[in-house]
Design a protein around this motif. Structure first.
Motif, PDB file in Angstrom:
ATOM      1  N   LEU A 117      -6.640   6.424  -0.533  1.00  0.00           N
ATOM      2  CA  LEU A 117      -6.096   5.264  -1.242  1.00  0.00           C
ATOM      3  C   LEU A 117      -5.723   4.154  -0.268  1.00  0.00           C
ATOM      4  O   LEU A 117      -6.000   2.973  -0.518  1.00  0.00           O
ATOM      5  CB  LEU A 117      -4.887   5.665  -2.089  1.00  0.00           C
ATOM      6  N   GLY A 118      -5.102   4.514   0.843  1.00  0.00           N
ATOM      7  CA  GLY A 118      -4.736   3.507   1.835  1.00  0.00           C
ATOM      8  C   GLY A 118      -5.942   2.750   2.360  1.00  0.00           C
ATOM      9  O   GLY A 118      -5.907   1.520   2.510  1.00  0.00           O
ATOM     10  N   GLU A 119      -7.028   3.470   2.622  1.00  0.00           N
ATOM     11  CA  GLU A 119      -8.259   2.834   3.113  1.00  0.00           C
ATOM     12  C   GLU A 119      -8.858   1.899   2.065  1.00  0.00           C
ATOM     13  O   GLU A 119      -9.294   0.794   2.371  1.00  0.00           O
ATOM     14  CB  GLU A 119      -9.278   3.888   3.523  1.00  0.00           C
ATOM     15  N   ILE A 120      -8.897   2.367   0.821  1.00  0.00           N
ATOM     16  CA  ILE A 120      -9.474   1.535  -0.249  1.00  0.00           C
ATOM     17  C   ILE A 120      -8.676   0.246  -0.411  1.00  0.00           C
ATOM     18  O   ILE A 120      -9.252  -0.849  -0.448  1.00  0.00           O
ATOM     19  CB  ILE A 120      -9.527   2.311  -1.578  1.00  0.00           C
ATOM     20  N   LEU A 121      -7.357   0.366  -0.513  1.00  0.00           N
ATOM     21  CA  LEU A 121      -6.534  -0.830  -0.709  1.00  0.00           C
ATOM     22  C   LEU A 121      -6.600  -1.767   0.490  1.00  0.00           C
ATOM     23  O   LEU A 121      -6.664  -2.993   0.321  1.00  0.00           O
ATOM     24  CB  LEU A 121      -5.096  -0.434  -1.025  1.00  0.00           C
ATOM     25  N   ALA A 122      -6.600  -1.213   1.686  1.00  0.00           N
ATOM     26  CA  ALA A 122      -6.723  -2.064   2.884  1.00  0.00           C
ATOM     27  C   ALA A 122      -8.054  -2.824   2.877  1.00  0.00           C
ATOM     28  O   ALA A 122      -8.098  -4.005   3.231  1.00  0.00           O
ATOM     29  CB  ALA A 122      -6.595  -1.214   4.141  1.00  0.00           C
ATOM     30  N   ASN A 123      -9.129  -2.155   2.458  1.00  0.00           N
ATOM     31  CA  ASN A 123     -10.435  -2.818   2.397  1.00  0.00           C
ATOM     32  C   ASN A 123     -10.465  -3.900   1.323  1.00  0.00           C
ATOM     33  O   ASN A 123     -11.045  -4.973   1.538  1.00  0.00           O
ATOM     34  CB  ASN A 123     -11.547  -1.798   2.157  1.00  0.00           C
ATOM     35  N   VAL A 124      -9.860  -3.632   0.172  1.00  0.00           N
ATOM     36  CA  VAL A 124      -9.802  -4.658  -0.877  1.00  0.00           C
ATOM     37  C   VAL A 124      -9.058  -5.884  -0.357  1.00  0.00           C
ATOM     38  O   VAL A 124      -9.527  -7.017  -0.493  1.00  0.00           O
ATOM     39  CB  VAL A 124      -9.131  -4.111  -2.160  1.00  0.00           C
ATOM     40  N   ILE A 125      -7.906  -5.654   0.251  1.00  0.00           N
ATOM     41  CA  ILE A 125      -7.095  -6.771   0.738  1.00  0.00           C
ATOM     42  C   ILE A 125      -7.823  -7.542   1.833  1.00  0.00           C
ATOM     43  O   ILE A 125      -7.874  -8.777   1.814  1.00  0.00           O
ATOM     44  CB  ILE A 125      -5.728  -6.257   1.241  1.00  0.00           C
ATOM     45  N   LYS A 126      -8.416  -6.828   2.777  1.00  0.00           N
ATOM     46  CA  LYS A 126      -9.058  -7.481   3.922  1.00  0.00           C
ATOM     47  C   LYS A 126     -10.405  -8.116   3.566  1.00  0.00           C
ATOM     48  O   LYS A 126     -10.667  -9.265   3.923  1.00  0.00           O
ATOM     49  CB  LYS A 126      -9.260  -6.466   5.048  1.00  0.00           C
ATOM     50  N   HIS A 127     -11.262  -7.368   2.883  1.00  0.00           N
ATOM     51  CA  HIS A 127     -12.637  -7.828   2.678  1.00  0.00           C
ATOM     52  C   HIS A 127     -12.851  -8.539   1.342  1.00  0.00           C
ATOM     53  O   HIS A 127     -13.501  -9.588   1.300  1.00  0.00           O
ATOM     54  CB  HIS A 127     -13.614  -6.655   2.794  1.00  0.00           C
ATOM     55  N   ILE A 153       0.850  -1.198   0.000  1.00  0.00           N
ATOM     56  CA  ILE A 153       0.000   0.000   0.000  1.00  0.00           C
ATOM     57  C   ILE A 153       0.881   1.242   0.000  1.00  0.00           C
ATOM     58  O   ILE A 153       0.596   2.217  -0.688  1.00  0.00           O
ATOM     59  CB  ILE A 153      -0.959  -0.013   1.210  1.00  0.00           C
ATOM     60  N   LYS A 154       1.964   1.183   0.742  1.00  0.00           N
ATOM     61  CA  LYS A 154       2.891   2.314   0.829  1.00  0.00           C
ATOM     62  C   LYS A 154       3.444   2.683  -0.552  1.00  0.00           C
ATOM     63  O   LYS A 154       3.610   3.859  -0.870  1.00  0.00           O
ATOM     64  CB  LYS A 154       4.028   1.962   1.797  1.00  0.00           C
ATOM     65  N   ILE A 155       3.721   1.698  -1.377  1.00  0.00           N
ATOM     66  CA  ILE A 155       4.251   1.944  -2.724  1.00  0.00           C
ATOM     67  C   ILE A 155       3.199   2.646  -3.572  1.00  0.00           C
ATOM     68  O   ILE A 155       3.495   3.638  -4.252  1.00  0.00           O
ATOM     69  CB  ILE A 155       4.706   0.625  -3.378  1.00  0.00           C
ATOM     70  N   ALA A 156       1.965   2.149  -3.538  1.00  0.00           N
ATOM     71  CA  ALA A 156       0.885   2.769  -4.320  1.00  0.00           C
ATOM     72  C   ALA A 156       0.654   4.207  -3.877  1.00  0.00           C
ATOM     73  O   ALA A 156       0.425   5.096  -4.710  1.00  0.00           O
ATOM     74  CB  ALA A 156      -0.401   1.948  -4.196  1.00  0.00           C
ATOM     75  N   SER A 163       2.916   6.190  -2.477  1.00  0.00           N
ATOM     76  CA  SER A 163       4.087   6.967  -2.866  1.00  0.00           C
ATOM     77  C   SER A 163       4.027   7.376  -4.341  1.00  0.00           C
ATOM     78  O   SER A 163       4.310   8.524  -4.686  1.00  0.00           O
ATOM     79  CB  SER A 163       5.354   6.153  -2.590  1.00  0.00           C
ATOM     80  N   VAL A 164       3.644   6.447  -5.201  1.00  0.00           N
ATOM     81  CA  VAL A 164       3.510   6.751  -6.625  1.00  0.00           C
ATOM     82  C   VAL A 164       2.430   7.814  -6.827  1.00  0.00           C
ATOM     83  O   VAL A 164       2.614   8.770  -7.581  1.00  0.00           O
ATOM     84  CB  VAL A 164       3.197   5.474  -7.436  1.00  0.00           C
ATOM     85  N   MET A 165       1.312   7.669  -6.118  1.00  0.00           N
ATOM     86  CA  MET A 165       0.235   8.650  -6.247  1.00  0.00           C
ATOM     87  C   MET A 165       0.697  10.022  -5.749  1.00  0.00           C
ATOM     88  O   MET A 165       0.388  11.044  -6.367  1.00  0.00           O
ATOM     89  CB  MET A 165      -1.006   8.213  -5.461  1.00  0.00           C
ATOM     90  N   ARG A 166       1.419  10.051  -4.652  1.00  0.00           N
ATOM     91  CA  ARG A 166       1.916  11.315  -4.106  1.00  0.00           C
ATOM     92  C   ARG A 166       2.770  12.046  -5.148  1.00  0.00           C
ATOM     93  O   ARG A 166       2.569  13.228  -5.414  1.00  0.00           O
ATOM     94  CB  ARG A 166       2.722  11.051  -2.828  1.00  0.00           C
ATOM     95  N   ASP A 167       3.699  11.320  -5.775  1.00  0.00           N
ATOM     96  CA  ASP A 167       4.544  11.935  -6.809  1.00  0.00           C
ATOM     97  C   ASP A 167       3.706  12.393  -8.000  1.00  0.00           C
ATOM     98  O   ASP A 167       3.931  13.475  -8.546  1.00  0.00           O
ATOM     99  CB  ASP A 167       5.625  10.956  -7.267  1.00  0.00           C
ATOM    100  N   PHE A 168       2.746  11.592  -8.405  1.00  0.00           N
ATOM    101  CA  PHE A 168       1.861  11.949  -9.516  1.00  0.00           C
ATOM    102  C   PHE A 168       1.122  13.249  -9.207  1.00  0.00           C
ATOM    103  O   PHE A 168       1.050  14.154 -10.045  1.00  0.00           O
ATOM    104  CB  PHE A 168       0.862  10.805  -9.764  1.00  0.00           C
ATOM    105  N   LEU A 169       0.586  13.354  -8.009  1.00  0.00           N
ATOM    106  CA  LEU A 169      -0.154  14.563  -7.630  1.00  0.00           C
ATOM    107  C   LEU A 169       0.760  15.784  -7.562  1.00  0.00           C
ATOM    108  O   LEU A 169       0.406  16.866  -8.041  1.00  0.00           O
ATOM    109  CB  LEU A 169      -0.868  14.356  -6.295  1.00  0.00           C
ATOM    110  N   PHE A 170       1.931  15.635  -6.981  1.00  0.00           N
ATOM    111  CA  PHE A 170       2.863  16.771  -6.902  1.00  0.00           C
ATOM    112  C   PHE A 170       3.308  17.215  -8.298  1.00  0.00           C
ATOM    113  O   PHE A 170       3.404  18.405  -8.571  1.00  0.00           O
ATOM    114  CB  PHE A 170       4.070  16.448  -6.030  1.00  0.00           C
ATOM    115  N   LEU A 171       3.551  16.259  -9.188  1.00  0.00           N
ATOM    116  CA  LEU A 171       3.935  16.603 -10.558  1.00  0.00           C
ATOM    117  C   LEU A 171       2.820  17.351 -11.289  1.00  0.00           C
ATOM    118  O   LEU A 171       3.082  18.111 -12.214  1.00  0.00           O
ATOM    119  CB  LEU A 171       4.308  15.343 -11.350  1.00  0.00           C
ATOM    120  N   ASN A 172       1.584  17.133 -10.847  1.00  0.00           N
ATOM    121  CA  ASN A 172       0.441  17.811 -11.453  1.00  0.00           C
ATOM    122  C   ASN A 172       0.027  19.058 -10.678  1.00  0.00           C
ATOM    123  O   ASN A 172      -1.058  19.594 -10.880  1.00  0.00           O
ATOM    124  CB  ASN A 172      -0.740  16.842 -11.588  1.00  0.00           C
ATOM    125  N   GLY A 173       0.889  19.520  -9.764  1.00  0.00           N
ATOM    126  CA  GLY A 173       0.654  20.778  -9.066  1.00  0.00           C
ATOM    127  C   GLY A 173      -0.392  20.757  -7.970  1.00  0.00           C
ATOM    128  O   GLY A 173      -0.930  21.795  -7.601  1.00  0.00           O
TER     129      GLY A 173
END
Length: 136
Positions: A44-54, A16-19, A21-31
């Protein structure tokens, strides 16, 4: 023209941390402002945690496709899983109850507070989760 990035991650909580991190860079690059970046990292962390768990029930052998889209100052997160289809009517955000605090279950509430739009679309195989956040 929209700016789009795709990422395929294993269904491991450690990824989840990798996803994020990539999103953070994407958002910063887009201002995007720091406040939006931090909010979307939580979402994003909540969504991915829910997908993995549920949806995947902790199975770490599955894959999740995460897409980030920026179009006309609107940011989208799309999360595609391949687990059991989810019934969107069962995804009710429950506000915190300070008189009777509970363990967990605040993720959907937080997502609904931060995102402009949140929806889960069940597919024949799996689900597509869509989050929209306007940067204006």
């Amino acid at each position: 023209m929209p700016d789009i990035m795709f990422l395929i991650v294993p269904s491991k909580r450690s990824h989840i941390k990798i996803a994020r991190s990539v999103m953070r860079d994407f958002l910063f690059l887009n201002g995007s402002p720091n406040s939006v970046v931090m909010d979307m990292e939580i979402v994003l962390g909540e969504i991915l945690a829910n997908v993995i768990k549920h949806t995947y029930k902790g199975d770490e052998t599955k894959k999740v496709i995460v897409s980030y889209v920026m179009k006309d100052s609107v940011f989208y997160i799309l999360v595609r899983d391949f687990g059991e289809p989810v019934d969107p009517s069962r995804l009710k955000p429950l506000p915190p109850d300070l008189e009777n605090p509970r363990e967990g279950g605040y993720g959907l509430y937080i997502i609904h507070q931060v995102a402009d739009e949140f929806r889960v679309r069940p597919l024949n195989i799996g689900n597509l989760t869509i989050v929209r956040k306007s940067l204006r």
